[in-house]
Write an enzyme that holds these catalytic residues in place. Structure first.
Site, PDB file in Angstrom:
ATOM      1  N   SER A 156       0.792  -1.223   0.000  1.00 42.82           N
ATOM      2  CA  SER A 156       0.000   0.000   0.000  1.00 42.82           C
ATOM      3  C   SER A 156       0.824   1.274   0.000  1.00 42.82           C
ATOM      4  CB  SER A 156      -0.933   0.024   1.215  1.00 42.82           C
ATOM      5  OG  SER A 156      -1.833  -1.047   1.129  1.00 42.82           O
ATOM      6  N   THR A 157       1.969   1.260   0.658  1.00 43.18           N
ATOM      7  CA  THR A 157       2.714   2.495   0.788  1.00 43.18           C
ATOM      8  C   THR A 157       4.151   2.333   0.306  1.00 43.18           C
ATOM      9  OG1 THR A 157       3.371   1.988   3.041  1.00 43.18           O
ATOM     10  CG2 THR A 157       1.349   3.250   2.770  1.00 43.18           C
TER      11      THR A 157
END
Length: 182
Positions: free
Chosen positions: A9-10
């Site tokens: 996600s990041t």
């Protein structure tokens, strides 16, 4: 062909563990991206893999939540995979869309992935509300100085000119002044 898909996600997360699992699962091609799984929007690597899939191919992920965080997106992706005559497999979960049990387990995992996302959102909103009560969180600073708009308007400056000078939208000026644009 066996296509592997890894997602984190990041930017500060690392997909190396997923890539290793996909390599061990004998994937011929592995695509990796750093995007949120809550939406398909902007997930170009996933779109590329879905475009590549042909009859008899297998899309491999480590876990269902790497593929989708909403049951609607998951079902759409599964429908696309199935329409191409391909299958979905997971390395860490007993998901194989080639079997009835695998399909049922897939649906259950999708429900739990969406549930987890919704719980995270609820906790985040609760945290923000608590921070606001303590006066710690005030939200972002206003980008429009309402007093300045009213002062300029009182001087006879037109809404269009106010918008130009303050580099904001004319509609914002009208909204601040309580008028209808146009």
């Amino acid at each position: 062909m066996r296509y592997g898909y890894a997602r984190v996600s990041t930017i500060d997360q690392n997909a190396a563990t997923q890539e290793e699992a996909l390599t061990n699962a004998r994937c011929d091609m592995i695509r990796v991206e750093k995007k949120s799984g809550t939406s398909r929007e902007g997930r170009s690597e996933l779109e590329t893999l879905l475009a590549f899939l042909r009859e008899g191919d297998v899309l491999v992920v480590t876990r269902i939540d790497r593929l989708a965080r909403s049951i609607a997106d998951l079902q759409t992706i599964i429908a696309e995979v199935k329409a191409k005559g391909a299958q979905l497999q997971c390395t860490e979960q007993p998901v194989d869309t080639g079997t009835a049990a695998g399909k049922a387990f897939l649906d259950m995992l999708g429900v739990f992935a969406e549930f987890e996302t919704n719980l995270r959102k609820e906790r985040q909103m609760e945290g923000i509300a608590a921070a606001k009560e303590r006066g710690v969180y005030k939200g972002r600073r206003p980008s429009i100085d309402r007093d300045q708009i009213h002062a300029m308007n009182a001087e006879g400056v037109s809404p269009t000119e106010i918008a130009r000078r303050l580099r904001i939208g004319r509609t914002s000026v009208y909204r601040c002044l309580g008028r209808v644009a146009g």
